[in-house]
Design a protein around this motif. Structure first.
Motif, PDB file in Angstrom:
ATOM      1  N   ARG A   1       0.815  -1.212   0.000  1.00  0.00           N
ATOM      2  CA  ARG A   1       0.000   0.000   0.000  1.00  0.00           C
ATOM      3  C   ARG A   1       0.857   1.274   0.000  1.00  0.00           C
ATOM      4  O   ARG A   1       0.395   2.313  -0.470  1.00  0.00           O
ATOM      5  CB  ARG A   1      -0.931   0.012   1.210  1.00  0.00           C
ATOM      6  CG  ARG A   1      -1.984  -1.077   1.163  1.00  0.00           C
ATOM      7  CD  ARG A   1      -2.978  -0.914   2.300  1.00  0.00           C
ATOM      8  NE  ARG A   1      -4.022  -1.925   2.218  1.00  0.00           N
ATOM      9  CZ  ARG A   1      -5.066  -1.976   3.046  1.00  0.00           C
ATOM     10  NH1 ARG A   1      -5.175  -1.082   4.031  1.00  0.00           N
ATOM     11  NH2 ARG A   1      -5.970  -2.927   2.888  1.00  0.00           N
ATOM     12  N   GLU A   2       2.066   1.188   0.538  1.00  0.00           N
ATOM     13  CA  GLU A   2       2.966   2.347   0.559  1.00  0.00           C
ATOM     14  C   GLU A   2       4.304   1.938  -0.036  1.00  0.00           C
ATOM     15  O   GLU A   2       4.881   0.925   0.358  1.00  0.00           O
ATOM     16  CB  GLU A   2       3.170   2.857   1.977  1.00  0.00           C
ATOM     17  CG  GLU A   2       1.910   3.404   2.625  1.00  0.00           C
ATOM     18  CD  GLU A   2       2.188   4.011   3.996  1.00  0.00           C
ATOM     19  OE1 GLU A   2       3.389   4.162   4.328  1.00  0.00           O
ATOM     20  OE2 GLU A   2       1.226   4.313   4.704  1.00  0.00           O
ATOM     21  N   LEU A   3       4.795   2.758  -0.993  1.00  0.00           N
ATOM     22  CA  LEU A   3       6.066   2.474  -1.656  1.00  0.00           C
ATOM     23  C   LEU A   3       6.843   3.770  -1.813  1.00  0.00           C
ATOM     24  O   LEU A   3       6.355   4.738  -2.400  1.00  0.00           O
ATOM     25  CB  LEU A   3       5.844   1.845  -3.030  1.00  0.00           C
ATOM     26  CG  LEU A   3       7.108   1.552  -3.859  1.00  0.00           C
ATOM     27  CD1 LEU A   3       8.012   0.565  -3.126  1.00  0.00           C
ATOM     28  CD2 LEU A   3       6.723   1.024  -5.231  1.00  0.00           C
ATOM     29  N   SER A   4       8.056   3.775  -1.268  1.00  0.00           N
ATOM     30  CA  SER A   4       8.929   4.949  -1.370  1.00  0.00           C
ATOM     31  C   SER A   4      10.216   4.570  -2.078  1.00  0.00           C
ATOM     32  O   SER A   4      10.959   3.702  -1.620  1.00  0.00           O
ATOM     33  CB  SER A   4       9.249   5.516   0.022  1.00  0.00           C
ATOM     34  OG  SER A   4      10.150   6.598  -0.084  1.00  0.00           O
TER      35      SER A   4
ATOM     36  N   LEU B   1      -1.870   0.090  -4.289  1.00  0.00           N
ATOM     37  CA  LEU B   1      -0.984   1.139  -3.780  1.00  0.00           C
ATOM     38  C   LEU B   1      -1.778   2.396  -3.411  1.00  0.00           C
ATOM     39  O   LEU B   1      -2.611   2.874  -4.188  1.00  0.00           O
ATOM     40  CB  LEU B   1       0.060   1.474  -4.841  1.00  0.00           C
ATOM     41  CG  LEU B   1       1.314   2.210  -4.360  1.00  0.00           C
ATOM     42  CD1 LEU B   1       2.082   1.352  -3.354  1.00  0.00           C
ATOM     43  CD2 LEU B   1       2.197   2.566  -5.546  1.00  0.00           C
ATOM     44  N   GLU B   2      -1.516   2.922  -2.205  1.00  0.00           N
ATOM     45  CA  GLU B   2      -2.171   4.135  -1.725  1.00  0.00           C
ATOM     46  C   GLU B   2      -1.214   5.311  -1.603  1.00  0.00           C
ATOM     47  O   GLU B   2      -1.643   6.471  -1.692  1.00  0.00           O
ATOM     48  CB  GLU B   2      -2.823   3.870  -0.365  1.00  0.00           C
ATOM     49  CG  GLU B   2      -3.933   2.833  -0.417  1.00  0.00           C
ATOM     50  CD  GLU B   2      -4.529   2.587   0.952  1.00  0.00           C
ATOM     51  OE1 GLU B   2      -4.018   3.186   1.942  1.00  0.00           O
ATOM     52  OE2 GLU B   2      -5.495   1.799   1.057  1.00  0.00           O
ATOM     53  N   CYS B   3       0.059   5.013  -1.404  1.00  0.00           N
ATOM     54  CA  CYS B   3       1.056   6.084  -1.244  1.00  0.00           C
ATOM     55  C   CYS B   3       2.291   5.727  -2.047  1.00  0.00           C
ATOM     56  O   CYS B   3       2.903   4.680  -1.811  1.00  0.00           O
ATOM     57  CB  CYS B   3       1.408   6.270   0.228  1.00  0.00           C
ATOM     58  SG  CYS B   3       2.628   7.556   0.539  1.00  0.00           S
TER      59      CYS B   3
ATOM     60  N   ARG C   1      -6.054   3.501  -9.049  1.00  0.00           N
ATOM     61  CA  ARG C   1      -7.281   4.201  -8.683  1.00  0.00           C
ATOM     62  C   ARG C   1      -7.384   4.428  -7.177  1.00  0.00           C
ATOM     63  O   ARG C   1      -8.139   5.285  -6.729  1.00  0.00           O
ATOM     64  CB  ARG C   1      -8.497   3.411  -9.165  1.00  0.00           C
ATOM     65  CG  ARG C   1      -8.556   3.283 -10.690  1.00  0.00           C
ATOM     66  CD  ARG C   1      -9.780   2.478 -11.119  1.00  0.00           C
ATOM     67  NE  ARG C   1      -9.830   2.334 -12.563  1.00  0.00           N
ATOM     68  CZ  ARG C   1     -10.366   3.227 -13.390  1.00  0.00           C
ATOM     69  NH1 ARG C   1     -10.899   4.323 -12.877  1.00  0.00           N
ATOM     70  NH2 ARG C   1     -10.390   3.012 -14.692  1.00  0.00           N
ATOM     71  N   ARG C   2      -6.648   3.644  -6.376  1.00  0.00           N
ATOM     72  CA  ARG C   2      -6.694   3.810  -4.920  1.00  0.00           C
ATOM     73  C   ARG C   2      -5.599   4.732  -4.396  1.00  0.00           C
ATOM     74  O   ARG C   2      -5.523   4.963  -3.197  1.00  0.00           O
ATOM     75  CB  ARG C   2      -6.569   2.448  -4.244  1.00  0.00           C
ATOM     76  CG  ARG C   2      -7.709   1.481  -4.558  1.00  0.00           C
ATOM     77  CD  ARG C   2      -7.529   0.195  -3.790  1.00  0.00           C
ATOM     78  NE  ARG C   2      -8.627  -0.753  -4.079  1.00  0.00           N
ATOM     79  CZ  ARG C   2      -8.721  -1.959  -3.540  1.00  0.00           C
ATOM     80  NH1 ARG C   2      -7.790  -2.382  -2.682  1.00  0.00           N
ATOM     81  NH2 ARG C   2      -9.737  -2.755  -3.849  1.00  0.00           N
TER      82      ARG C   2
ATOM     83  N   LEU D   1       0.880  10.983  -4.057  1.00  0.00           N
ATOM     84  CA  LEU D   1       1.832  10.786  -5.140  1.00  0.00           C
ATOM     85  C   LEU D   1       2.860  11.911  -5.103  1.00  0.00           C
ATOM     86  O   LEU D   1       2.513  13.093  -5.192  1.00  0.00           O
ATOM     87  CB  LEU D   1       1.125  10.780  -6.492  1.00  0.00           C
ATOM     88  CG  LEU D   1       2.022  10.674  -7.735  1.00  0.00           C
ATOM     89  CD1 LEU D   1       2.837   9.377  -7.695  1.00  0.00           C
ATOM     90  CD2 LEU D   1       1.189  10.755  -9.012  1.00  0.00           C
ATOM     91  N   ASP D   2       4.121  11.509  -4.954  1.00  0.00           N
ATOM     92  CA  ASP D   2       5.223  12.477  -4.879  1.00  0.00           C
ATOM     93  C   ASP D   2       6.170  12.243  -6.052  1.00  0.00           C
ATOM     94  O   ASP D   2       6.883  11.237  -6.104  1.00  0.00           O
ATOM     95  CB  ASP D   2       5.966  12.329  -3.551  1.00  0.00           C
ATOM     96  CG  ASP D   2       7.021  13.429  -3.348  1.00  0.00           C
ATOM     97  OD1 ASP D   2       7.272  14.202  -4.302  1.00  0.00           O
ATOM     98  OD2 ASP D   2       7.572  13.507  -2.243  1.00  0.00           O
TER      99      ASP D   2
END
Length: 628
Positions: A13-16, A37-39, A60-61, A65-66
């Motif tokens: 859900r979060e990927l950096s 993925l949410e972040c 879509r979720r 977004l950076d």
């Protein structure tokens, strides 16, 4: 390779990917398999090029977004319109282009939007955000503002209430219409519209409606009208910058009671007139006050009941202020940067105002009296001092100049330095490396102290247009970093120290209009670049680049002893007498021969000659006979 790597994270859900250097184009990145993925943050990771037409379509979720701090370019892909769950979008510091309004029209869940530092074309009407009911933070500086193609849409009623708005846009127009949506904002805490060239009256209603406002930054707009304060206190407001507008009227006299916690106030470069309010002296929180380049008048009479104030910056430059100012400054508090230049202040100058003083500019006033002889030894932080264009007298020796170097330390400051009647402005990073002493256009006399040579890192020294005397100190050869040395229009005498040719950084040098004598410095190094204007007005100077040669046969007469002069005169007299008698004899003989020749050739002239001689002889005989 990256596609295969991301398939292992389908449930993430979060990927950096921040600061991971891929060193490739963004086309190689495909996020279609990360449907949960949410972040997603891929900031500052070496990806460049244009965004793919597909890839973000499946996210879509995605809520955050950076894509900041990359080399991304081109327009936003249409797939952005499908990420309807986005709450936070950061596109800052890339090279995106085009009008993004159509691509963001469906992102109505956005709360935070940053697109600053790009080349987007952005409608000043804000119509792309008409349906953004959750929008609270907009950072859009350093983009291009354009006029809306449908002006009627400018009057829409916004569904959002912003907390932060930072635009500072570029535009090709001389001014832009004021966006009406701002009339309906009442929750702003931070407003930055610097350099937007918005036209219209000053935003007085903003101060009335937005009671939580902390920063109001309106530098370099096109606002007119007066600056008015609301009836209720703004206890959160700490910074106001309304410089470089066309604001008129006077500064409100109740500013200390309405904005009690104000720390920064910049109203410079406007059309403000009248007096400086007395209650500025009661604002304990005020650290920086800039009222320069206006039409303020009167004396600086501040109510200093709140003693112990500390001004990091007090700039009153280029107004019509007058009166004795230092007596007020004694009671006001401590200063770090003090700029009183370009006014009509009178009285004497004193250094006994603040031990924390770093910069003091009191140039171009009407200060009189002797140079301060005490107090400077306590100014351990002093780095810049300008007292030029006043009526100061005395000796430079009265100032403790050997203590250190005067420098301009702050990159956000600006300063002017005058040399050879030209003013040079220093600001930004250049000012951080600038050090100078300017005491020009005063009545300073006596000698130049040799201790000035101890200021080995000074960049500019201007002592011109004074009454300084005696010699130029040889210690000036130690000013290794000097770039401008102006000693013109004084009464300096003696030789120019030949050691000055060791100054390899000097670009401006003038000792013109003094009483200097002897040979000019050798034409080598930087001194080979100076022309005669650097030395003009010194009749006893010789050598290049001046036309007067220092050759003794040409430049100086051959003086002789008195007895040698007498002998020469006597010999000359005898020679003159011989020449006279020779010339007389030749002339007499020539005339006699001509007369004899004529008488022999012409009988008539011969008869007349003898008749004349006979007549003279007879008349002479009878004259003697009758009288003697």
């Amino acid at each position: 390779m990256l596609r295969k790597t991301l398939t292992a994270f389908q449930s993430v859900r979060e990927l950096s990917l921040t600061n991971i250097q891929f060193n490739g184009i963004v086309v190689a990145v495909d996020f279609r398999d990360l449907s949960n993925l949410e972040c997603l943050s891929i900031s500052d990771c070496g990806i460049n090029g244009t965004l793919p037409a597909a890839g973000f379509f499946e996210l879509r979720r995605l809520e955050e977004l950076d894509l900041s701090y990359k080399e991304l370019q081109g327009p936003l892909p249409p797939s952005f319109a499908n990420m309807s769950s986005l709450r936070r979008l950061d596109l800052s510091n890339n090279h995106f282009t085009g009008n993004f309004s159509s691509n963001l029209a469906s992102l109505t869940s956005l709360e935070y939007l940053s697109f600053e530092g790009n080349q987007f074309e952005f409608p000043i009407s804000f119509t792309p955000f008409a349906n953004y009911s959750n929008l609270k933070f907009i950072y859009g500086g350093e983009n291009k503002a354009i006029l809306d193609s449908h002006p009627s849409l400018n009057g829409f009623f916004p569904k959002f209430q912003l907390q932060v708005l930072c635009l500072s846009l570029e535009t090709e127009a001389k001014s832009l219409p004021f966006p009406n949506f701002l009339l309906y904002q009442d929750s702003l805490t931070y407003l930055d519209l610097r350099e937007t060239r918005l036209e219209g009256e000053f935003l007085n209603y903003f101060l009335e409606n937005n009671t939580k406002l902390t920063n109001l930054l309106l530098e370099s707009c096109s606002f007119t009208g007066s600056f008015k304060l609301p009836s209720s206190p703004l206890v959160s407001l700490i910074k106001i910058d309304v410089s470089e507008n066309a604001i008129t009227g006077q500064i409100p006299s109740n500013i200390s009671s309405i904005i009690p916690k104000l720390t920064f106030l910049n109203m410079s470069m406007n059309d403000i007139h009248g007096l400086i309010p007395h209650d500025f002296g009661q604002m304990r929180s005020l650290l920086m006050l800039d009222l320069s380049d206006n039409h303020l008048s009167g004396e600086l009479l501040l109510n200093t009941s709140a003693a112990g104030l500390t001004f990091s910056l007090l700039r009153l430059s280029n107004n019509n202020l007058g009166g004795i100012v230092f007596s007020t400054l004694f009671r006001l508090g401590w200063f770090v940067n003090l700029h009183l230049d370009g006014n009509s202040f009178t009285g004497s100058i004193s250094f006994n105002i603040s031990n924390s003083l770093q910069v003091m500019d009191v140039s171009n006033n009407h200060f009189v009296g002797e140079l301060p002889s005490s107090g400077m030894e306590k100014l351990f932080a002093l780095k810049a001092l300008s007292m030029s264009i006043n009526h100061l007298e005395g000796s430079i020796n009265d100032i403790c100049l050997s203590r250190g170097v005067f420098m301009f330390p702050f990159v956000h400051e600006r300063a002017n330095f005058i040399t050879k009647k030209r003013s040079y402005s220093y600001s930004g990073i250049d000012l951080a490396y600038m050090s100078a002493i300017d005491l020009s256009d005063n009545i300073l006399n006596e000698t130049i102290p040799s201790e000035l040579g101890n200021l080995t890192t000074i960049r500019a020294l201007n002592l011109s247009h004074n009454d300084l005397r005696e010699k130029i100190p040889t210690t000036f050869s130690s000013l290794a970093q000097i770039q401008s040395l102006d000693l013109s229009f004084n009464n300096l005498g003696g030789d120019i120290p030949p050691q000055l040719t060791e100054l390899n950084s000097v670009a401006v040098f003038s000792v013109a209009h003094n009483n200097l004598s002897g040979a000019t410095p050798e034409m080598k190094g930087q001194f080979s670049t100076f022309d005669g204007s650097s030395y003009e007005g010194n009749p006893f100077l010789c050598g290049p680049p001046l036309p007067t040669s220092c050759n003794h046969n040409n430049a100086k007469p051959d003086y002789k002893l008195p007895n040698e002069t007498y002998n020469d005169e006597e010999n000359g007299n005898w020679l003159d007498m011989i020449d006279f008698w020779v010339s007389f004899s030749i002339a007499y003989t020539t005339i006699l021969l001509v007369i004899v020749a004529v008488l022999c050739i012409n009988p008539y002239w011969r008869w007349v000659w003898f008749y004349y001689i006979e007549s003279v002889s007879i008349n002479g005989y009878y004259f003697i006979e009758d009288n003697f």
